[in-house]
Structures are given as structure tokens and as C-alpha cells.
Design a protein around this motif. Structure first.
Motif, short mmCIF file in Angstrom:
data_model
loop_
_atom_site.label_atom_id
_atom_site.label_comp_id
_atom_site.label_asym_id
_atom_site.label_seq_id
_atom_site.Cartn_x
_atom_site.Cartn_y
_atom_site.Cartn_z
N TYR A 59 -15.87 -1.43 -3.60
CA TYR A 59 -14.90 -1.50 -2.51
C TYR A 59 -15.48 -2.27 -1.31
O TYR A 59 -14.84 -3.18 -0.77
N LEU A 60 -16.68 -1.93 -0.90
CA LEU A 60 -17.29 -2.60 0.25
C LEU A 60 -17.53 -4.08 -0.03
O LEU A 60 -17.33 -4.92 0.85
N GLY A 61 -17.93 -4.42 -1.24
CA GLY A 61 -18.12 -5.82 -1.59
C GLY A 61 -16.82 -6.61 -1.49
O GLY A 61 -16.79 -7.70 -0.92
N CYS A 62 -15.75 -6.04 -2.01
CA CYS A 62 -14.44 -6.69 -1.94
C CYS A 62 -13.97 -6.77 -0.49
O CYS A 62 -13.45 -7.81 -0.05
N LEU A 63 -14.13 -5.69 0.26
CA LEU A 63 -13.72 -5.66 1.66
C LEU A 63 -14.42 -6.75 2.46
O LEU A 63 -13.77 -7.51 3.19
N HIS A 64 -15.71 -6.88 2.31
CA HIS A 64 -16.46 -7.89 3.06
C HIS A 64 -16.08 -9.30 2.62
O HIS A 64 -15.95 -10.20 3.45
N SER A 65 -15.86 -9.49 1.34
CA SER A 65 -15.46 -10.80 0.83
C SER A 65 -14.09 -11.21 1.39
O SER A 65 -13.91 -12.35 1.82
N GLU A 66 -13.14 -10.30 1.37
CA GLU A 66 -11.81 -10.62 1.87
C GLU A 66 -11.82 -10.82 3.39
O GLU A 66 -11.13 -11.70 3.90
#
Length: 91
Positions: free
Chosen positions: A8-15
Motif C-alpha cells: 500500500y505505501l509503495g503504491c501510495l508514494h508512487s501515485e
């Protein structure tokens, strides 16, 4: 779908990074304004939020273009219907 915190955090930071890039390069925001816009658009959702990550169903490019050009951006700006190579390289 249940997200692991790491995923979740990886996707959040990427977006957030993608949204920030579009808002700076296409929306005319300063880096600080673009960063703040990304944080507002992509707030952290706690693990027990019922629709956590639902925002990820469309790419940051799409959400940023909606914010900049409105919901008819694909019709009025067909060249923006898909992420640019520069955007993809910046992600």
C-alpha cells in the motif's frame, strides 16, 4: 483485496509522485504546490478503511488531468488521453 502495508505505501508514494509530476509539468503548480496537491489527492488511508486503495484503480495521470482539464479532457485534449513518455520515465 487486502493490501499489505508495504504494498500500500509503495503504491501510495508512487501515485503521489506521479500526480505531483503532472501537476508541476502540466498544471503549472510550483513544486511545493504540486506536492501539497498530491498529498491532498492521495491521503494515507488506515489499514481498516473499507475502500483503502480504491483510488489506485486509475493512474495518477488520469486524476491529475481531471483536476487540470476537467472530465472531458480525453475529448478536448485527446493527446493527453494516455500518459506521456516523460511522465512514465519520471515514475
Amino acid at each position: 483485496m487486502r493490501w499489505s502495508e508495504l504494498d500500500y505505501l509503495g503504491c501510495l508514494h508512487s501515485e503521489r509522485r506521479g500526480y505531483e509530476w503532472v501537476m508541476a509539468h502540466h498544471g503549472g503548480l510550483t513544486p511545493t504546490q504540486a506536492r501539497e496537491a498530491a498529498l491532498q489527492r492521495y491521503p494515507y488511508e488506515p489499514d481498516d478503511a473499507p475502500y483503502r486503495g480504491l483510488l489506485f484503480h486509475d493512474e495518477a495521470w488520469h486524476w491529475a488531468m481531471l483536476a487540470i482539464h476537467g472530465d472531458r479532457y480525453v475529448v478536448e485534449h485527446p493527446e493527453l488521453a494516455h500518459p506521456s513518455p516523460e511522465y512514465l520515465a519520471a515514475r
